[in-house]
Write an enzyme that holds these catalytic residues in place. Structure first.
Site, PDB file in Angstrom:
ATOM      1  N   GLU A 129       0.874  -1.179   0.000  1.00  0.00           N
ATOM      2  CA  GLU A 129       0.000   0.000   0.000  1.00  0.00           C
ATOM      3  C   GLU A 129       0.906   1.222   0.000  1.00  0.00           C
ATOM      4  OE1 GLU A 129      -4.041   1.717   2.057  1.00  0.00           O
ATOM      5  OE2 GLU A 129      -2.580   0.735   3.344  1.00  0.00           O
ATOM      6  N   HIS A 141      -0.131   7.964   5.353  1.00  0.00           N
ATOM      7  CA  HIS A 141       1.147   7.704   4.696  1.00  0.00           C
ATOM      8  C   HIS A 141       1.990   8.982   4.678  1.00  0.00           C
ATOM      9  CE1 HIS A 141       0.065   3.679   2.971  1.00  0.00           C
ATOM     10  NE2 HIS A 141      -1.134   4.147   3.282  1.00  0.00           N
ATOM     11  N   HIS A 195      -6.283   5.433  -2.209  1.00  0.00           N
ATOM     12  CA  HIS A 195      -5.540   6.664  -1.888  1.00  0.00           C
ATOM     13  C   HIS A 195      -5.392   7.482  -3.165  1.00  0.00           C
ATOM     14  CE1 HIS A 195      -4.494   5.958   2.335  1.00  0.00           C
ATOM     15  NE2 HIS A 195      -4.480   4.680   2.008  1.00  0.00           N
ATOM     16  N   ASN A 219     -12.921   5.644   1.721  1.00  0.00           N
ATOM     17  CA  ASN A 219     -11.845   6.249   2.500  1.00  0.00           C
ATOM     18  C   ASN A 219     -10.650   6.554   1.607  1.00  0.00           C
ATOM     19  OD1 ASN A 219     -13.019   3.961   4.810  1.00  0.00           O
ATOM     20  ND2 ASN A 219     -13.044   6.138   5.246  1.00  0.00           N
ATOM     21  N   GLY A 249     -17.400   0.841  12.316  1.00  0.00           N
ATOM     22  CA  GLY A 249     -18.264   1.870  12.858  1.00  0.00           C
ATOM     23  C   GLY A 249     -17.629   3.250  12.896  1.00  0.00           C
ATOM     24  N   ASP A 274      -7.686  -3.307   7.824  1.00  0.00           N
ATOM     25  CA  ASP A 274      -6.730  -2.202   7.675  1.00  0.00           C
ATOM     26  C   ASP A 274      -6.104  -1.918   9.035  1.00  0.00           C
ATOM     27  OD1 ASP A 274      -5.235  -0.214   6.442  1.00  0.00           O
ATOM     28  OD2 ASP A 274      -6.818   1.291   6.552  1.00  0.00           O
TER      29      ASP A 274
END
Length: 388
Positions: A129, A141, A195, A219, A249, A274
């Site tokens: 990633e 990152h 990303h 996300n 959540g 993740d």
């Protein structure tokens, strides 16, 4: 003689549906068979009465950075094994090791260590990633370490993993993005869009070039807007894409998760963690690659620097994701099983071995109590957590 273990009296989640008061038999490392009623076993069998419990396939996590206070990105086998043991105890019997953006040489060294653990059967492979992600959507990152996805650099990381690279997340709109997607697809490595600051059209181009996974959908990408649908719409609508969802959540409002699940369906959704090093741990400070993360009330955020305050992965384990799916999100057990086991196993090309409870497959399973809390975990016929 090969030891036979007979698990009887439970509700068993089979590919055909949930069977009540059923029996599952294990011989050695494999599932020997299932029966739709109780089986007392035969002389010499290890019989376990699991009345009131559920038996579901071992969970498969295709996006996982750390746990138990350790991280895959340190590049040491000891820390990697701590991560593996932590998540295995929570029911994840198959997992990819996800790296975090770093210097290419450092990532190559990490990949070499993780490839050995893959060859030893501890991992299912390596997921890179970053660093080929958008500076506008870098999340947790390090911005200074990001770079465009030059195919030569992509090839360097693939080669460093010595045949164990399974997935790479990148932003396809960056220079070299589409060429790198094609390289990954041609190399048998999953190209994941994530990303990213990509448009709807550029995302569709990436799918046509060979991308097949959406890294934690919603996300670290533009929001779905009515005049600018962006990557979310392109990834949700295409049947070739498996979408990752973080069901903790925090990362997704329940209504958004349910919307995505209804649109994609259980056969295209892979619930992931993740997770970073704080998974399975208490609140406090933890490293995430070269960055420092503060965990408060179970939510991990970058402590300082230009991305301070950004959510930094999760502290989730997949047993919690399963329980939330069936008790909060309103999913059926069969749907949750597909999203946590069957679909991610298929994505990794491992559906012939794991992801469902069928004769001949690895004896990877999770025993849950009536409230869907883990009571036992078996991996390849051995109890990781004995149900007692």
């Amino acid at each position: 003689m090969i030891q036979r273990t007979v698990l009887t009296g439970a509700r068993v989640a089979l590919p055909s549906g949930v069977v009540t008061d059923a029996t599952l038999t294990v011989e050695g490392t494999r599932i020997a068979g299932t029966a739709h009623d109780r089986d007392p076993g035969r002389d010499g069998d290890a019989v376990r009465d699991l009345s009131g419990c559920w038996i579901v396939p071992g969970f498969v996590d295709i996006h996982l950075h750390g746990g138990g206070g350790a991280s895959f990105s340190t590049g040491t086998a000891e820390e990697a094994l701590t991560v593996i043991r932590t998540h295995r105890a929570h029911g994840t019997t198959t997992m990819l090791a996800s790296t975090v953006t770093g210097d290419l040489d450092d990532l190559a060294r990490q990949a070499a260590v993780l490839s050995e653990l893959t060859e030893d059967g501890e991992l299912a492979g390596v997921h890179f990633e970053g660093p080929f992600i958008s500076p506008h959507r870098c999340g947790a990152h390090q911005p200074s370490l990001l770079r465009d996805p030059d195919p030569a650099d992509v090839r360097k990381l693939i080669d460093a993993a010595r045949g164990t690279a399974r997935m790479m997340t990148l932003a396809p709109e960056l220079p070299g993005g589409l060429e790198s997607v094609r390289l990954l697809a041609d190399s048998g490595v999953l190209a994941a869009v994530g990303h990213t600051d990509s448009t709807y059209e550029a995302t569709r181009d990436a799918v046509e070039a060979g991308a097949t996974v959406a890294t934690h959908l919603f996300n670290a990408m533009p929001s779905l807007l009515h005049r600018e649908p962006g990557p979310v719409a392109a990834l949700l609508e295409d049947e070739r894409i498996t979408v990752e969802l973080i069901n903790d959540g925090t990362h997704l409002h329940p209504a958004v998760l349910q919307l995505a699940f209804r649109r994609a369906g259980a056969d295209r959704v892979a619930f992931i963690t993740d997770a970073m090093g704080a998974a399975g741990m208490s609140d406090g400070s933890y490293p995430l690659g070269p960055m420092e993360v503060e965990v408060k009330d179970g939510v991990a955020r970058i402590s300082d620097g230009p991305t301070a305050g950004s959510i930094a992965g999760s502290t989730l384990t997949l047993d919690h994701a399963f329980r939330r799916a069936v008790t909060v999100d309103g999913l059926g057990v069969d749907q949750a099983v597909r999203a946590l086991s069957t679909t991610p196993a298929r994505v990794l090309g491992l559906a012939d071995r794991v992801g469902s409870l069928e004769a001949g497959k690895d004896a990877d399973l999770v025993v849950l109590d009536a409230d869907f809390r883990p009571r036992g975990v078996m991996r390849r016929g051995d109890w990781v957590v004995d149900p007692g």
